[in-house]
Structures are given as C-alpha cells and as structure tokens.
Design a protein around this motif. Structure first.
Motif, PDB file in Angstrom:
ATOM      1  N   LYS A  11       0.828  -1.207   0.000  1.00  0.00           N
ATOM      2  CA  LYS A  11       0.000   0.000   0.000  1.00  0.00           C
ATOM      3  C   LYS A  11       0.862   1.257   0.000  1.00  0.00           C
ATOM      4  O   LYS A  11       0.683   2.157  -0.833  1.00  0.00           O
ATOM      5  CB  LYS A  11      -0.927  -0.006   1.215  1.00  0.00           C
ATOM      6  N   ASP A  19      -1.349  11.855  -4.261  1.00  0.00           N
ATOM      7  CA  ASP A  19      -2.532  11.058  -3.941  1.00  0.00           C
ATOM      8  C   ASP A  19      -3.221  11.532  -2.657  1.00  0.00           C
ATOM      9  O   ASP A  19      -4.355  11.124  -2.376  1.00  0.00           O
ATOM     10  CB  ASP A  19      -2.153   9.583  -3.761  1.00  0.00           C
ATOM     11  N   ASN A 255      -7.515  -0.044   3.627  1.00  0.00           N
ATOM     12  CA  ASN A 255      -7.943   1.283   3.170  1.00  0.00           C
ATOM     13  C   ASN A 255      -6.847   2.340   3.272  1.00  0.00           C
ATOM     14  O   ASN A 255      -7.109   3.529   3.166  1.00  0.00           O
ATOM     15  CB  ASN A 255      -9.198   1.741   3.924  1.00  0.00           C
ATOM     16  N   GLY A 257      -4.388   4.862   2.163  1.00  0.00           N
ATOM     17  CA  GLY A 257      -4.416   5.656   0.945  1.00  0.00           C
ATOM     18  C   GLY A 257      -5.794   6.085   0.529  1.00  0.00           C
ATOM     19  O   GLY A 257      -5.949   6.848  -0.427  1.00  0.00           O
ATOM     20  N   GLU A 258      -6.812   5.609   1.261  1.00  0.00           N
ATOM     21  CA  GLU A 258      -8.205   6.001   0.976  1.00  0.00           C
ATOM     22  C   GLU A 258      -8.828   6.710   2.183  1.00  0.00           C
ATOM     23  O   GLU A 258      -9.486   7.730   2.043  1.00  0.00           O
ATOM     24  CB  GLU A 258      -9.025   4.760   0.614  1.00  0.00           C
ATOM     25  N   VAL A 259      -8.616   6.144   3.357  1.00  0.00           N
ATOM     26  CA  VAL A 259      -9.057   6.759   4.614  1.00  0.00           C
ATOM     27  C   VAL A 259      -7.807   7.263   5.331  1.00  0.00           C
ATOM     28  O   VAL A 259      -6.810   6.545   5.445  1.00  0.00           O
ATOM     29  CB  VAL A 259      -9.805   5.739   5.495  1.00  0.00           C
ATOM     30  N   TRP A 260      -7.871   8.497   5.837  1.00  0.00           N
ATOM     31  CA  TRP A 260      -6.679   9.134   6.399  1.00  0.00           C
ATOM     32  C   TRP A 260      -6.828   9.321   7.905  1.00  0.00           C
ATOM     33  O   TRP A 260      -7.597  10.150   8.365  1.00  0.00           O
ATOM     34  CB  TRP A 260      -6.410  10.464   5.692  1.00  0.00           C
TER      35      TRP A 260
END
Length: 457
Positions: A11, A19, A255, A257-260
C-alpha cells in the motif's frame, strides 16, 4: 494471502504525495507545527540538557535538534527530537490507537532527511503522513489493550511507523519495507514501569522508536531480512504484547491511501496524560458554578474506565502526593484538584512549587475513583466528576468525548495559537513567525533540510 506487513508495504509503496488530499496535507502540516512547538517548549528544560549530554557522549554528528544549537548523529538526533516533542506530554495522540503518533514519526523523518539536499519537503511530508497512518492502524487493531499489559504503544508501535516513514524517504522497495518491519519488531520497546516510580523514561520512548526505525531501514536497504509475520505470527506483536490468540487480519490496512487517520489525530489542550483531559475540563467548568467554593469541598467522585484508571489513579499514594512532574501529569486526583484551585492547567501547575501546595494536595485526597461502565474508552477518553460541598450541594458533570478528539478537534487556528504559546517564550516573536509560515506555507519542492533548519539549531 499476504501478511499484514506485506499489505502495508504494498500500500505505502504505491502512494505518492499527489494522492493525498490537500486538506489532509494541510492538517499534517499543522500536526507538524504542533509537534515543533511543544518540542521547542521542552528544549530548555533540565531533562533536555541531561539527554543531550548523555547522547553526545556516544558519537558526534551534524543532524540538528529541535530548539537547540547542538548537533548529533542521525541516531542521536532521532532520540533527542522524539524526546523534545514528547517531553512535556503535550504532543498529539491518535485516540483509538492510544498512541502519540507524531513524536516518533517526525523525529524519524527529520533524521532520515537530514544532510541530503536532494530530499524535498514533500518527500519528508509523505514519510511523516504514512508513518502516522501505519502507527495509528497498528494501535487501532489492539483496541486499547497495550496499556493493560504494561506496554506503551507510543514506543512499541512508533518503531514500526518510523520504519515506514524512513523507508519511504529512502525509497525502499516493497520487499525491503517488509524486511524493515520485521527487523524493527526486534527493536521496538516501551514499558510503563515509570508510572510506579515517577521516572521520566517515558520521554525516551518515541525517540528510541524513531532510532529503531532508522536502523531497521538501513539494515533492510543493505539486504538484511526480517519475518513477514511480525504482526500476526505465532510470536508476533499481537500474540506477545497483548496475548491475543486471534491476531488481527489485514482489514484495517486495506484502506491505506483512501481513509486518512491523520484527520483523527487529537491535538492536546493540556500538557498532561490524555486520560485526564475530560476531568480537567469538567473541573474548570464546575468551578464557575455560583455554588462552588474551593474551601467548601467535602468529597469528590471520579468515574473512569478501569484501564485508564490504572494509569492515572494508581498507585494511589503517588497520585495523591506526586513525587515529580511525571507523577503530576499522570495523576487524576492532583490535576482535578489543581484545576479547581487555579482555574487552569499549564506548565506552571506542574512545577515543584505547585506540586507542594498543601491545599491542592488536601483536595486531591478527597477524591475517590469508581469504574465507569458507560465510558467510551478506547474510542474516547470519557470523564465523570461529582463534587459534594460541605452544605450538601452536589455539582456533577460528565464528558463522554474529550476536547481535541476527532469529533471535537482543535481547529488549525487553535493549533497555531498553541504553537505560539509554546514557542514564543523560547524563540521570540520573529523566529516563531518564521517557523510557522515556513511549515504551513512552504513549497513542497524545497529541500527538506531548509525547512528543518528553521526550527532546529
């Protein structure tokens, strides 16, 4: 099926600074600013002097230290910078992970970037963010149980996050990042025995974690291998440190890279253990009640979850009469009484003179502790405080979610004010302004060493 370390490596290897959403990067810059501010505030303390004197005996170097003119080796500076950021226990916390995520992450990427003009601030920021993301998720998977087994997540988990942050900056491959995580598992450490003896060793934990990450990355880059099952294996992190027979799966890491989780990092409003913050805020509000009079306190009852209670309410004798600053920072009775007496909790209420105030100690002795079965711990650090006055009046309030929590965050503006409060007394108005504008507004293409130079040295 890939292991947790393989999932993490795959990931983070695929994520670039482009990103990451702009608002996440801006929040990360403010978390960085907060860390630098509390580090500067700690840079003139006695514990900072002792630490630098000790580290300078080992090996020289050219890496700068937050708020200081001395330089150390990459390893020494990582330890020192982690200690500066965490030294006052005023640094940020990822609440669900129960881990001070910035202290080790920032210390690691400063040392990883130092001395290399080719490394940009964007690369440092990327390493810092990904270190936080991994550190936080590892803690979330434990559901608050590291403390209950005597381990300090900040030291234990910070080592893994630091290996990721430094590894990203040094452009390790996914395979090397797996090895780095496996290697750092043999280095990560941090036990809570300081709570029983009032020792300041807790201050060292994030710096040592950063140092461990740097060494693991260097070894992995050279070809040293490490176990891929370092987290979920038979003798991996979760089975050894929380004795969990069912180690977590990869769900929390899918997740990335999608949820921070950077958005869920809590900035502290008080320089004390996070478990005490709801009680301090409640005490500050109750003292404003027209019926309240400090000299009329008959009894106080604090209701708190049993796990944080073991940290801030035990051993009882040391919490009622703190032996030193760290005892005070981790004493629910003392901090509640001090907040009621002074109407604030700052560095001043933790110094030797304040700790000896007999009227505060007498009030602290009037507090008893009960288990709160309605606490939201570990999702939030809940507090419930009742004060009975000598005329029979009872003042009572609960706070389910502590201020600074992800659902009650300090704004970026409030973070900047906190930075100024911490930095101005040490570096003055002009330098504090330069540091703030540089961290918040600097172009990502600037060399990281230039940015580091504004707040180190």
């Amino acid at each position: 099926m890939p292991s947790i370390s393989e999932t993490i490596a795959a990931k983070v290897s695929s994520i670039t600074i482009a990103d990451i959403p702009e608002e996440v990067k801006l929040r990360a810059r403010h978390l960085m600013l907060d860390s630098i501010g509390v580090g500067i505030a700690a840079s003139t303390t006695g514990f900072a002097e002792v630490t630098l004197n000790g580290l300078s005996r080992l090996d020289p170097g050219e890496v700068p230290v937050i708020g200081r003119s001395e330089t150390l080796s990459k390893s020494g500076a990582a330890i020192a910078n982690g200690l500066m950021i965490h030294g006052h226990d005023f640094d940020d916390t990822h609440i669900a992970a129960v881990s001070h995520v910035s202290a080790s992450s920032l210390a690691a990427v400063i040392s990883a970037s130092a001395g290399d003009e080719s490394i940009t601030f964007d690369e440092l920021l990327l390493g810092y963010i990904l270190a936080i993301e991994v550190n936080a998720r590892l803690g979330m998977a434990a559901d608050g149980r590291f403390h209950d087994k005597g381990f300090h997540p900040t030291g234990v988990l910070g080592a893994y996050g630091s290996a990721i942050g430094a590894g990203i900056i040094h452009k390790l491959t996914a395979k090397q990042l797996v090895a780095a995580q496996g290697i750092v598992g043999s280095f990560s450490s941090g036990v809570l025995q300081f709570l029983d003896e009032g020792s300041g060793t807790k201050r060292l934990h994030p710096g040592w974690a950063a140092n461990a990450g740097l060494h693991a990355v260097s070894l992995a880059a050279a070809g040293f291998d490490g176990p891929a099952g370092i987290y979920e294996g038979r003798f991996g992190l979760y089975r050894t440190h929380i004795q969990d027979s069912e180690a977590p799966g990869t769900e929390l890491f899918d997740n990335l890279g999608e949820v921070w989780e950077v958005d869920n990092v809590a900035v502290k409003p008080f320089p004390t253990c996070h478990f005490t913050h709801s009680f301090i805020d409640i005490a500050l509000r109750l003292r404003e009640d027209p019926a309240f009079e400090y000299s009329q306190i008959e009894h106080m009852t604090a209701r708190i979850h049993e796990v944080p209670a073991r940290v801030v309410c035990e051993p009882v004798e040391d919490k009622l009469r703190p032996r030193g600053e760290y005892d005070a920072k981790f004493s629910l009775p003392y901090l509640t009484a001090a907040a009621l007496r002074h109407g604030k909790i700052t560095f001043d209420e933790l110094n030797e003179s304040a700790r000896g105030e007999e009227d505060v100690l007498a009030a602290a002795a009037l507090l008893t502790v009960e288990h709160d079965d309605e606490s939201l711990y570990p999702k939030a650090f809940s507090g419930d405080l009742a004060i009975t006055l000598k005329d029979g009046t009872t003042l009572h309030e609960s706070e389910k979610i502590n201020r600074g929590h992800e659902s009650r965050p300090l704004t970026n503006t409030e973070v900047a004010v906190k930075f100024s409060d911490c930095a101005l007394p040490v570096v003055g108005v002009e330098k504090a302004g330069t540091i703030q504008s540089t961290i918040i507004d600097a172009q990502g293409s600037r060399p990281a060493t230039e940015i580091i130079g504004t707040f180190c040295g």
